[in-house]
Design a protein around this motif. Structure first.
Motif, PDB file in Angstrom:
ATOM      1  N   ALA A 107       1.735   8.359  -0.238  1.00 30.02           N
ATOM      2  CA  ALA A 107       2.646   7.631   0.201  1.00 30.02           C
ATOM      3  C   ALA A 107       2.246   6.829   1.466  1.00 30.02           C
ATOM      4  CB  ALA A 107       4.129   8.190   0.287  1.00 30.02           C
ATOM      5  N   SER A 108       1.682   7.200   2.396  1.00 29.23           N
ATOM      6  CA  SER A 108       1.259   6.938   3.764  1.00 29.23           C
ATOM      7  C   SER A 108       0.520   5.778   3.545  1.00 29.23           C
ATOM      8  CB  SER A 108       0.982   7.680   4.597  1.00 29.23           C
ATOM      9  OG  SER A 108      -0.222   8.520   4.303  1.00 29.23           O
ATOM     10  N   ILE A 109      -0.456   6.023   2.502  1.00 26.20           N
ATOM     11  CA  ILE A 109      -1.655   5.168   2.371  1.00 26.20           C
ATOM     12  C   ILE A 109      -1.014   3.774   1.692  1.00 26.20           C
ATOM     13  CG2 ILE A 109      -3.563   4.487   1.027  1.00 26.20           C
ATOM     14  CD1 ILE A 109      -4.336   7.505   1.085  1.00 26.20           C
ATOM     15  N   SER A 110      -0.136   4.000   0.549  1.00 32.42           N
ATOM     16  CA  SER A 110       0.557   2.941  -0.233  1.00 32.42           C
ATOM     17  C   SER A 110       1.436   2.049   0.819  1.00 32.42           C
ATOM     18  CB  SER A 110       1.297   3.447  -1.272  1.00 32.42           C
ATOM     19  OG  SER A 110       1.802   2.400  -1.991  1.00 32.42           O
TER      20      SER A 110
ATOM     21  N   ASN B  72       8.917  -9.732  -4.391  1.00 37.23           N
ATOM     22  CA  ASN B  72       8.963  -8.271  -4.859  1.00 37.23           C
ATOM     23  C   ASN B  72       7.745  -7.478  -4.840  1.00 37.23           C
ATOM     24  OD1 ASN B  72      10.347  -6.036  -5.854  1.00 37.23           O
ATOM     25  ND2 ASN B  72      10.267  -6.641  -7.701  1.00 37.23           N
ATOM     26  N   TYR B  73       7.610  -6.340  -4.320  1.00 39.92           N
ATOM     27  CA  TYR B  73       6.419  -5.624  -4.499  1.00 39.92           C
ATOM     28  C   TYR B  73       6.652  -4.020  -4.902  1.00 39.92           C
ATOM     29  CZ  TYR B  73       2.076  -3.880  -2.143  1.00 39.92           C
ATOM     30  OH  TYR B  73       0.794  -3.265  -1.687  1.00 39.92           O
ATOM     31  N   ILE B  74       6.071  -3.824  -5.719  1.00 39.16           N
ATOM     32  CA  ILE B  74       6.150  -2.395  -6.420  1.00 39.16           C
ATOM     33  C   ILE B  74       4.785  -1.789  -6.508  1.00 39.16           C
ATOM     34  CG2 ILE B  74       7.002  -0.816  -8.218  1.00 39.16           C
ATOM     35  CD1 ILE B  74       8.897  -2.970  -8.706  1.00 39.16           C
ATOM     36  N   ASP B  75       4.281  -0.605  -5.865  1.00 37.41           N
ATOM     37  CA  ASP B  75       3.039  -0.044  -6.142  1.00 37.41           C
ATOM     38  C   ASP B  75       3.088   1.137  -6.910  1.00 37.41           C
ATOM     39  OD1 ASP B  75       0.497   0.489  -5.898  1.00 37.41           O
ATOM     40  OD2 ASP B  75       0.605   1.122  -3.802  1.00 37.41           O
TER      41      ASP B  75
ATOM     42  N   TYR C 260      -1.975   0.138  -7.302  1.00 38.99           N
ATOM     43  CA  TYR C 260      -1.890  -0.705  -8.401  1.00 38.99           C
ATOM     44  C   TYR C 260      -0.442  -1.403  -8.144  1.00 38.99           C
ATOM     45  CZ  TYR C 260      -4.989   2.061 -10.757  1.00 38.99           C
ATOM     46  OH  TYR C 260      -6.179   2.783 -11.280  1.00 38.99           O
ATOM     47  N   PRO C 261      -0.511  -2.488  -7.328  1.00 43.41           N
ATOM     48  CA  PRO C 261       0.790  -2.976  -6.810  1.00 43.41           C
ATOM     49  C   PRO C 261       1.101  -4.347  -7.990  1.00 43.41           C
ATOM     50  CG  PRO C 261      -0.909  -3.879  -5.582  1.00 43.41           C
ATOM     51  CD  PRO C 261      -1.465  -2.677  -6.127  1.00 43.41           C
ATOM     52  N   THR C 262       2.446  -4.406  -8.096  1.00 46.26           N
ATOM     53  CA  THR C 262       2.781  -5.634  -8.980  1.00 46.26           C
ATOM     54  C   THR C 262       3.682  -6.350  -8.153  1.00 46.26           C
ATOM     55  OG1 THR C 262       2.837  -4.343 -11.159  1.00 46.26           O
ATOM     56  CG2 THR C 262       4.366  -6.352 -10.992  1.00 46.26           C
ATOM     57  N   ILE C 263       2.999  -7.644  -7.818  1.00 43.87           N
ATOM     58  CA  ILE C 263       3.684  -8.415  -6.769  1.00 43.87           C
ATOM     59  C   ILE C 263       4.058  -9.687  -7.291  1.00 43.87           C
ATOM     60  CG2 ILE C 263       2.911  -9.803  -4.910  1.00 43.87           C
ATOM     61  CD1 ILE C 263       0.400  -7.716  -4.548  1.00 43.87           C
ATOM     62  N   THR C 264       5.389  -9.940  -7.097  1.00 47.35           N
ATOM     63  CA  THR C 264       6.218 -11.033  -7.424  1.00 47.35           C
ATOM     64  C   THR C 264       6.083 -12.364  -6.382  1.00 47.35           C
ATOM     65  OG1 THR C 264       7.708  -9.732  -8.793  1.00 47.35           O
ATOM     66  CG2 THR C 264       8.295 -12.124  -8.428  1.00 47.35           C
TER      67      THR C 264
END
Length: 155
Positions: free
Chosen positions: A63-66, A86-89, A111-115
């Motif tokens: 979590a700290s890396i992400s 939006n950003y979800i990793d 593996y981020p999904t970035i809007t």
């Protein structure tokens, strides 16, 4: 060079009355206290006799890396005029355990999904992952490179 100091308290809460009399006689439960913040209830990974309902050090490490990467990435996008909405990793890490019970993380992939507001900025937005990785305090403290496989979508 500016120096930043961090402090926290870790309290073992897993004494079931016998202390560490035997490997199975105690819980791995602990609390992480940081002034002015909610208590984090921790344990070890269930593979190491931990409580699966509590955070473990390996998860907190990932979590700290992400989160460090995300915060730098958003900063760089803002500076570059790239609007992220939006950003979800869904970060994944691999830890290898050795025969003596020790081990280490050997890889982390984000593996981020970035809007993006403007999908035409996808290539420029993707390039900023390398720069974010180079600036991330946590990534700079690792003995392996963090990989990124970003997915971009638009509103």
């Amino acid at each position: 060079m500016k120096q930043h100091n961090y402090s926290l308290t870790v309290i073992w809460t897993g004494n079931k009355g016998e202390g560490t009399n035997g490997y199975k006689s105690y819980e791995r439960s602990h609390e992480i206290l940081i002034e002015g913040k909610e208590i984090i209830k921790g344990s070890s990974d269930p593979a190491f006799s931990g409580d699966k309902t509590k955070h473990n050090p390996e998860e907190l490490f990932l979590a700290s890396i992400s989160s460090c990467h995300m915060l730098w990435y958003l900063h760089l996008c803002s500076d570059a005029g790239i609007i992220v909405t939006n950003y979800i990793d869904n970060a994944k890490g691999i830890m290898e355990e050795t025969e003596d019970g020790s081990g280490k993380f050997t890889s982390v992939t984000l593996y981020p999904t970035i809007t993006l507001k403007n999908i035409e900025q996808k290539d420029a937005a993707n390039a900023l992952h390398t720069k974010a990785n180079a600036l991330c305090f946590i990534a700079n403290s690792l003995n392996f490179k963090v990989r990124h496989e970003a997915n971009f979508i638009t509103e």
